[in-house]
Enzyme design. Structure first.
Site, PDB file in Angstrom:
ATOM      1  N   LYS A  89       0.835  -1.201   0.000  1.00 40.41           N
ATOM      2  CA  LYS A  89       0.000   0.000   0.000  1.00 40.41           C
ATOM      3  C   LYS A  89       0.875   1.257   0.000  1.00 40.41           C
ATOM      4  O   LYS A  89       2.039   1.216   0.416  1.00 40.41           O
ATOM      5  CB  LYS A  89      -0.878   0.024   1.261  1.00 40.41           C
ATOM      6  CG  LYS A  89      -1.913  -1.069   1.362  1.00 40.41           C
ATOM      7  CD  LYS A  89      -2.643  -0.984   2.693  1.00 40.41           C
ATOM      8  CE  LYS A  89      -3.699  -2.069   2.845  1.00 40.41           C
ATOM      9  NZ  LYS A  89      -4.843  -1.855   1.958  1.00 40.41           N
ATOM     10  N   ARG A 148     -10.370 -11.627   1.636  1.00 41.34           N
ATOM     11  CA  ARG A 148     -11.262 -12.630   1.042  1.00 41.34           C
ATOM     12  C   ARG A 148     -10.633 -14.014   1.058  1.00 41.34           C
ATOM     13  O   ARG A 148     -11.339 -15.020   1.137  1.00 41.34           O
ATOM     14  CB  ARG A 148     -11.654 -12.206  -0.371  1.00 41.34           C
ATOM     15  CG  ARG A 148     -10.532 -12.142  -1.375  1.00 41.34           C
ATOM     16  CD  ARG A 148     -10.838 -11.289  -2.579  1.00 41.34           C
ATOM     17  NE  ARG A 148     -10.894  -9.865  -2.224  1.00 41.34           N
ATOM     18  CZ  ARG A 148     -11.211  -8.910  -3.078  1.00 41.34           C
ATOM     19  NH1 ARG A 148     -11.465  -9.201  -4.349  1.00 41.34           N
ATOM     20  NH2 ARG A 148     -11.253  -7.655  -2.697  1.00 41.34           N
TER      21      ARG A 148
END
Length: 489
Positions: free
Chosen positions: A266, A340
């Site tokens: 990030k 996920r």
């Protein structure tokens, strides 16, 4: 942790109002309607309260708004806080009124003249929620709020009504504490230990370590954490308050204690907030704590996958293919779409072991849901209309914003992989939806399921009516309400 102020309920003492120090809170209804204690207070203030109630300033106040009248003549108190609250106000407005009181607490004592208001317990609940502070890492002198006394006509009755709300508040506080903690404190070890300690409340708690997760075939989950010094874990919490042998509701949480994005790292700006990427697991923990404290008459199992997503020589790479517990293979396109992968294995494990009657997962899953809904609503995805509607009703009843999002085959097709059964991302467009479609692939068709993307609601940069800025605890109240209304006889 820093816990909110304790609230004591007592009978109304009209004669003691003149000598009460600190802050006095009075509730004024429509047209400035006052109870006996408020009228006594007005006489002591030589009609100042009635004059304010007749003023344009009071007329402009909305329900649950509050105004301070500083250093009122005729009283020992330092201030009188006027809160506008009609007797016919609903529970949510009463909580906001309590929140206005909680926001204004000082280190001095506070006396709340709730008298015979029918929503006195809800006022106390809102007050407690808003009085929360997170200060364990501040080394300066702490100035906790002074004691709070609520004068009510029937203290024992109000206290009994407030008791389950106190259990709910503690669950919210537990979630907020977890989400607010920095990642060097709340490691996977520490998180699991805090959950294990809840066995003292009557929960059955198991911690599955990496060796067992490997045997179970949780390659999707384990791949996320393989670049971290903190081992991945799955914690299972069971509350057996319902009928023996009855299938439980399963609630599943993403517990990424820190998310760098992995090799798909990030940007530095804002990465410090990724301590909150375990928000879904925090909500599950708070719900389970609430159920145990209030002795809920339902069977519920809470499962959380605890991992840390770090870039390391052993870290998962873009292009890697992992095998889930279900047996499906996943091409990892972006290592920052890690939540996920964690949920996929925990969802499948929950179904294989517990055969749940329904399943809800929570996760700070996508930035895309913030683009879609901002910070006002959690995104809700579901395979079952009735189940979803019940959750949405519960969220609305508790004042927690939630909005149902679409799903469909066209979105699912975007996950097609050239070399595996699926990719873990489907492109930028519809990113929150394709994430939900990914999760649905690990939900059996006959299991009612909701996915709650709480990326926009778990932690806020500004305060709200019932929480200071930071962790909100969103979802604990809605899920507790759903369980109470749908699963408890």
């Amino acid at each position: 942790m820093t816990h909110p102020v304790a609230i004591r309920f007592s009978e109304t003492d009209l004669e003691g109002l003149a000598k009460a120090e600190g802050r006095i809170v009075v509730l004024l209804g429509e047209g400035g309607a006052m109870g006996p204690a408020a009228r006594r207070l007005d006489r002591l203030m030589k009609g100042a309260l009635a004059r304010f109630a007749a003023s344009p300033a009071f007329a402009a106040m909305k329900p649950a708004d509050a105004v301070d009248l500083a250093w009122p003549a005729g009283l020992a108190a330092e201030a009188v806080q006027v809160v506008r609250l009609d007797r016919k106000s609903d529970a949510l407005v009463a909580r906001k009124a309590g929140g206005a009181i909680g926001r204004a607490l000082s280190k001095a004592a506070t006396l709340v003249l709730a008298e015979n208001h029918p929503r006195a317990a809800e006022i106390s609940f809102g007050l407690a929620l808003r009085s929360y502070e997170f200060t364990p890492h501040k080394t300066g002198e702490q100035k906790p709020a002074g004691p709070v006394t609520m004068m009510v006509a029937k203290p024992e009755s109000v206290a009994a009504e407030a008791k389950p709300m106190a259990a709910l508040a503690e669950g919210v506080f537990f979630t907020r504490d977890l989400v607010n903690e920095p990642a060097n404190v709340l490691t996977t070890y520490d998180f699991a230990a805090r959950l294990a300690a809840m066995h003292e409340l009557g929960l059955e708690v198991e911690i599955l370590e990496e060796e067992e997760l490997t045997k179970l075939g949780m390659g999707a989950l384990l791949g996320v954490g393989q670049g971290s010094e903190s081992p991945s874990k799955v914690v299972v919490m069971q509350w057996k308050g319902g009928k023996k042998g009855e299938a439980p509701l399963a609630i599943v949480g993403k517990g990424v204690v820190f998310d760098t994005g992995g090799i798909s790292i990030k940007p530095a700006a804002g990465m410090e907030e990724m301590t909150m990427d375990m928000g879904g697991a925090g909500v599950v923990a708070g719900v389970m704590r609430t159920l145990a404290l209030r002795k809920a008459r339902a069977n519920v199992v809470g499962l959380v996958g605890l991992v840390e997503n770090m870039p390391d020589g052993r870290a998962q790479r873009p292009g890697d293919v992992v095998k889930s517990m279900k047996g499906d293979t996943i091409e990892v396109i972006n290592t920052d779409a890690e939540g996920r992968l964690v949920l996929a294995d925990v969802l499948w494990y929950a179904q294989e072991r517990f055969r749940p009657r329904g399943m809800i997962n929570l996760a700070t899953l996508t930035g895309a849901i913030i683009i879609a809904l901002g910070h006002e609503n959690t995104g809700v995805f579901s395979n079952n209309d009735a189940f979803c509607d019940d959750f949405l009703k519960a969220a609305k009843a508790e004042g927690e914003g939630a909005w149902r999002m679409p799903m469909g085959d066209a979105y699912d097709a975007k996950l097609k992989s050239r070399i595996a059964d699926m990719m873990n991302v489907g492109g930028r467009d519809g990113g929150a939806i394709t994430a939900a479609q990914f999760l649905q692939r690990f939900v059996k068709p006959d299991v009612p399921w909701c996915h709650l993307d709480i990326a926009g609601t778990a932690l806020l940069k500004s305060d709200t009516a019932l929480a200071p800025k930071g962790a909100t605890g969103w979802g604990v109240m809605a899920l507790n309400r759903l369980i109470r209304d749908r699963y408890e006889g």
